[in-house]
Design an enzyme around this catalytic site. Structure first.
Site, PDB file in Angstrom:
ATOM      1  N   ASP A 103     -67.694 -58.995  29.170  1.00  0.00           N
ATOM      2  CA  ASP A 103     -67.583 -58.213  27.943  1.00  0.00           C
ATOM      3  C   ASP A 103     -68.568 -58.794  26.922  1.00  0.00           C
ATOM      4  O   ASP A 103     -68.591 -60.015  26.703  1.00  0.00           O
ATOM      5  CB  ASP A 103     -66.139 -58.343  27.404  1.00  0.00           C
ATOM      6  CG  ASP A 103     -65.628 -57.077  26.754  1.00  0.00           C
ATOM      7  OD1 ASP A 103     -66.405 -56.448  26.029  1.00  0.00           O
ATOM      8  OD2 ASP A 103     -64.444 -56.735  26.965  1.00  0.00           O
ATOM      9  N   ASP A 205     -69.265 -53.771  24.009  1.00  0.00           N
ATOM     10  CA  ASP A 205     -68.134 -53.423  23.149  1.00  0.00           C
ATOM     11  C   ASP A 205     -68.587 -52.688  21.882  1.00  0.00           C
ATOM     12  O   ASP A 205     -69.548 -53.117  21.226  1.00  0.00           O
ATOM     13  CB  ASP A 205     -67.425 -54.722  22.728  1.00  0.00           C
ATOM     14  CG  ASP A 205     -66.222 -54.475  21.855  1.00  0.00           C
ATOM     15  OD1 ASP A 205     -65.213 -53.986  22.373  1.00  0.00           O
ATOM     16  OD2 ASP A 205     -66.303 -54.760  20.633  1.00  0.00           O
ATOM     17  N   GLU A 262     -69.098 -48.950  25.734  1.00  0.00           N
ATOM     18  CA  GLU A 262     -67.802 -48.476  25.273  1.00  0.00           C
ATOM     19  C   GLU A 262     -68.070 -47.420  24.202  1.00  0.00           C
ATOM     20  O   GLU A 262     -68.607 -47.717  23.144  1.00  0.00           O
ATOM     21  CB  GLU A 262     -66.967 -49.607  24.654  1.00  0.00           C
ATOM     22  CG  GLU A 262     -65.572 -49.129  24.305  1.00  0.00           C
ATOM     23  CD  GLU A 262     -64.925 -49.861  23.145  1.00  0.00           C
ATOM     24  OE1 GLU A 262     -65.629 -50.478  22.345  1.00  0.00           O
ATOM     25  OE2 GLU A 262     -63.692 -49.783  23.039  1.00  0.00           O
ATOM     26  N   HIS A 329     -57.112 -52.095  27.574  1.00  0.00           N
ATOM     27  CA  HIS A 329     -56.426 -52.984  26.624  1.00  0.00           C
ATOM     28  C   HIS A 329     -56.275 -52.367  25.227  1.00  0.00           C
ATOM     29  O   HIS A 329     -55.646 -52.966  24.363  1.00  0.00           O
ATOM     30  CB  HIS A 329     -57.203 -54.294  26.538  1.00  0.00           C
ATOM     31  CG  HIS A 329     -58.569 -54.071  25.949  1.00  0.00           C
ATOM     32  ND1 HIS A 329     -59.564 -53.416  26.645  1.00  0.00           N
ATOM     33  CD2 HIS A 329     -59.082 -54.354  24.738  1.00  0.00           C
ATOM     34  CE1 HIS A 329     -60.637 -53.317  25.884  1.00  0.00           C
ATOM     35  NE2 HIS A 329     -60.372 -53.885  24.719  1.00  0.00           N
ATOM     36  N   ASP A 330     -56.905 -51.217  24.974  1.00  0.00           N
ATOM     37  CA  ASP A 330     -56.764 -50.549  23.680  1.00  0.00           C
ATOM     38  C   ASP A 330     -55.758 -49.404  23.743  1.00  0.00           C
ATOM     39  O   ASP A 330     -55.656 -48.612  22.809  1.00  0.00           O
ATOM     40  CB  ASP A 330     -58.117 -49.974  23.227  1.00  0.00           C
ATOM     41  CG  ASP A 330     -59.099 -51.067  22.835  1.00  0.00           C
ATOM     42  OD1 ASP A 330     -58.648 -52.147  22.401  1.00  0.00           O
ATOM     43  OD2 ASP A 330     -60.313 -50.845  22.977  1.00  0.00           O
TER      44      ASP A 330
HETATM   45  O1  TEU Z   1     -62.822 -51.186  20.573  1.00  0.00           O
HETATM   46  C1  TEU Z   1     -63.542 -50.352  19.725  1.00  0.00           C
HETATM   47  C2  TEU Z   1     -62.905 -49.074  19.327  1.00  0.00           C
HETATM   48  O2  TEU Z   1     -63.587 -48.269  18.760  1.00  0.00           O
HETATM   49  C3  TEU Z   1     -61.476 -48.708  19.574  1.00  0.00           C
HETATM   50  O3  TEU Z   1     -61.148 -48.698  20.862  1.00  0.00           O
HETATM   51  C4  TEU Z   1     -60.504 -49.429  18.647  1.00  0.00           C
HETATM   52  O4  TEU Z   1     -60.623 -50.802  18.687  1.00  0.00           O
HETATM   53  C5  TEU Z   1     -59.062 -49.161  18.951  1.00  0.00           C
HETATM   54  O5  TEU Z   1     -58.862 -47.832  19.205  1.00  0.00           O
HETATM   55  C6  TEU Z   1     -58.218 -49.572  17.751  1.00  0.00           C
HETATM   56  O6  TEU Z   1     -56.875 -49.444  18.038  1.00  0.00           O
HETATM   57  C7  TEU Z   1     -63.394 -52.396  20.948  1.00  0.00           C
HETATM   58  C8  TEU Z   1     -62.442 -53.194  21.823  1.00  0.00           C
HETATM   59  O7  TEU Z   1     -62.181 -52.476  22.994  1.00  0.00           O
HETATM   60  C9  TEU Z   1     -61.217 -53.515  21.034  1.00  0.00           C
HETATM   61  O8  TEU Z   1     -60.264 -54.199  21.808  1.00  0.00           O
HETATM   62  C10 TEU Z   1     -61.620 -54.381  19.876  1.00  0.00           C
HETATM   63  O9  TEU Z   1     -60.505 -54.619  19.057  1.00  0.00           O
HETATM   64  C11 TEU Z   1     -62.723 -53.715  19.045  1.00  0.00           C
HETATM   65  O10 TEU Z   1     -63.776 -53.198  19.853  1.00  0.00           O
HETATM   66  C12 TEU Z   1     -63.357 -54.733  18.136  1.00  0.00           C
HETATM   67  O11 TEU Z   1     -64.141 -55.616  18.872  1.00  0.00           O
END
Ligand code: TEU
Length: 556
Positions: A103, A205, A262, A329-330
């Protein structure tokens, strides 16, 4: 599609298993998963049949956002272990023929990174332009939304230099200034550091946010604080593609690696611009449209689900490549969002969703625990959450006098913490994850939903997952075959074919709690059923009856 048109790549044929390291296996007895824990479970991972592992960030971090706030890109988080252990993990994966995705979190760093510590010291510090600063004498900068800020405000005033800095995520995640060529070079050097160690892929990310209009004009009429609108007006800036071409030239093209973005911007065109082969940018992307189908208490309809996946598949039929996933994980657990978590249906619906992911075009990503059909923990009080998104979202709403009771209901279904509870290994205390109290409680159903129990049961969700993985690996038609939606209007069954030259597969998925019929010509009791999540299938003349959440694949 004919075979001659297929452009084969190992990353298209990959099956990715995503591990949230904090929650996989604790060997240091602190209630937090670690790298040694993953090493201990390598044979299990191999036994799934997956071909690649993606780990959420393992770099040094003060953990404001569980590792997505990095304070040293060349060091391992102490809680997770050491660099020597990382090297051992990578070697252990490679020895088993498994690849590894790192990542890369470079839209922002941690405010504890040395770059930011320097940057905030003085306006003429040599790291000043590594971040976005707005001098206070120019007045308050125009509003920008922050994902995790208590006030949803992406500008934070810093008295030391009488200026505001930008943070699209938490206050401890200042955005890096990609306009600065030095920043970009730092990132490429970091990526090369890991590529030289032998990592096989990078997940970029929040990458759609790296390029932005740094004059920060007022947001236009029609903007609102929802993720699609935020993406459109905060990211996908004018230089994004130039940066990616540069990254490709400097890093990606020099190694046998792939990179996945992402997010894809706001449209199919935006997505194509990131991944089409002729562009020389990235290899793969994942869009949020499918996971966003469930973003409130009203779940999506099957019609919306079919429409979303069909639209993206059609657009990417000839050119470009995407990921296929239903959770990460989100997100909360896929069974709760797209399947059915009631005791009678949670297993069959988990098997059905895994059948879907592994029979679609695109590179499938399975999130740890989904191979067991793990479900939401169902937190009810705000004190139970650990995720900054849930906690600060609550504070923000409370300050505005919003409906916090409704918010808690929504979080109960959709919070990211639902998808972060410890892996369920066995029926022992804390599900075999740790001998100490885990950082997030283990799901109450761990005594029945766990690896040990499912290993022994040939009909378990786990063994169904393995069967599907093996089937996909043996049949290229699932990777490259043309997808065709059948009977679009069918209310309860998702039916499609995958065809590659003479290979033809029919996939039938009943997305409902009731028996459902679908008329399909030419099937008989002798049809070649390759996958079935029940031990029976009712094929009558010209029609098939599926039991609740029944999933079958038939070779035609
Ligand atoms: O996520 C970025 C993002 O735009 C979303 O998925 C958002 O974090 C989420 O919907 C909020 O609830 C990435 C990562 O996947 C996430 O885990 C991190 O928190 C975020 O970036 C910040 O690095």
């Amino acid at each position: 599609m004919t075979k001659s048109k297929i452009h084969r790549n190992w990353w298209k044929e990959a099956i990715i298993y995503q591990i949230y390291p904090r929650s996989f296996k604790d060997t240091s007895n602190n209630g937090i998963g670690d790298i040694k824990g993953i090493i201990d479970k390598l044979d299990y991972i191999k036994s799934l049949g997956v071909t690649m592992v993606w780990l959420n960030p393992i770099y040094k971090s003060p953990n404001d956002d569980n590792g997505y706030d990095i304070s040293d890109y060349r060091a391992i988080m102490e809680e997770f272990g050491t660099m020597a252990e990382f090297d051992e993990l990578l070697a252990g994966l490679h020895k088993r023929g498994l690849k590894f995705v790192m990542d890369v979190v470079v839209n922002h760093s941690s405010d504890e990174h040395q770059w930011f510590q320097e940057s905030r010291k003085s306006r003429d510090n040599k790291y000043r332009d590594y971040y976005h600063w707005w001098p206070a004498e120019k007045g308050k900068p125009n509003y920008r939304w922050s994902f995790f800020d208590e006030k949803s405000d992406a500008w934070k005033y810093d008295a030391q230099t009488d200026a505001y800095y930008l943070h699209y995520f938490s206050q401890k995640q200042p955005d890096l200034n990609w306009e600065n060529p030095k920043v970009r070079q730092e990132v490429y050097d970091i990526m090369k550091f890991w590529a030289d160690k032998g990592v096989d892929g990078f997940r970029l990310d929040a990458f759609q946010f790296v390029s932005k209009d740094i004059t920060f004009p007022p947001l236009p009429e029609g903007y609102h604080d929802t993720v699609p609108s935020v993406i459109k007006h905060h990211g996908m800036g004018p230089h994004l593609h130039a940066y990616l071409k540069e990254m490709n030239k400097e890093v990606l093209s020099k190694y046998d690696v792939f990179a996945v973005s992402e997010g894809v911007g706001s449209s199919l065109e935006d997505a194509h611009d990131l991944v089409d082969e002729t562009r020389g940018e990235l290899q793969m992307a994942y869009h949020f449209e499918s996971t966003d189908l469930v973003s409130s208490l009203d779940k999506c309809t099957l019609a919306e689900f079919k429409e979303c996946f069909t639209k993206w598949d059609t657009s990417f039929e000839e050119e470009g490549w995407l990921s296929i996933y239903l959770s990460n994980h989100d997100q909360a657990r896929m069974v709760n969002r797209f399947g059915n978590a009631k005791p009678a249906f949670k297993e069959v619906s988990a098997k059905m969703l895994n059948t879907f992911i592994l029979s679609m075009k695109g590179t499938p990503y399975t999130y740890y625990g989904d191979e067991l059909g793990m479900t939401n923990n169902g937190f009810t009080r705000i004190e139970e959450y650990r995720d900054i998104a849930a906690i600060n979202g609550y504070k923000s709403l409370e300050a505005k006098g919003g409906n916090v009771a409704l918010y808690l209901k929504i979080m109960n279904l959709l919070s990211r913490d639902n998808g972060r509870t410890p892996m369920q290994w066995d029926a022992s205390e804390n599900s075999g994850f740790s001998i100490e109290k885990p950082w997030l409680p283990v799901n109450k159903n761990y005594k029945t939903v766990n690896v040990a129990v499912q290993e022994k049961d040939p009909n378990s969700v786990l063994n169904h997952f393995r069967e599907m993985v093996a089937l996909r690996k043996e049949n290229l038609v699932f990777v490259y075959g043309k997808y065709t939606l059948l009977q679009k209007e069918h209310k309860t069954i998702y039916a499609y074919t995958r065809i590659l030259e003479n290979e033809k597969m029919l996939v039938l998925l009943n997305f409902s709690e009731k028996n459902s019929n679908i008329s399909i010509l030419g099937l008989s009791k002798n049809s070649n059923v390759l996958i079935n999540n029940y031990n029976r299938l009712t094929i009558a003349k010209n029609s098939v009856e599926l039991a609740p959440y029944q999933a079958v694949i038939i070779r035609l």
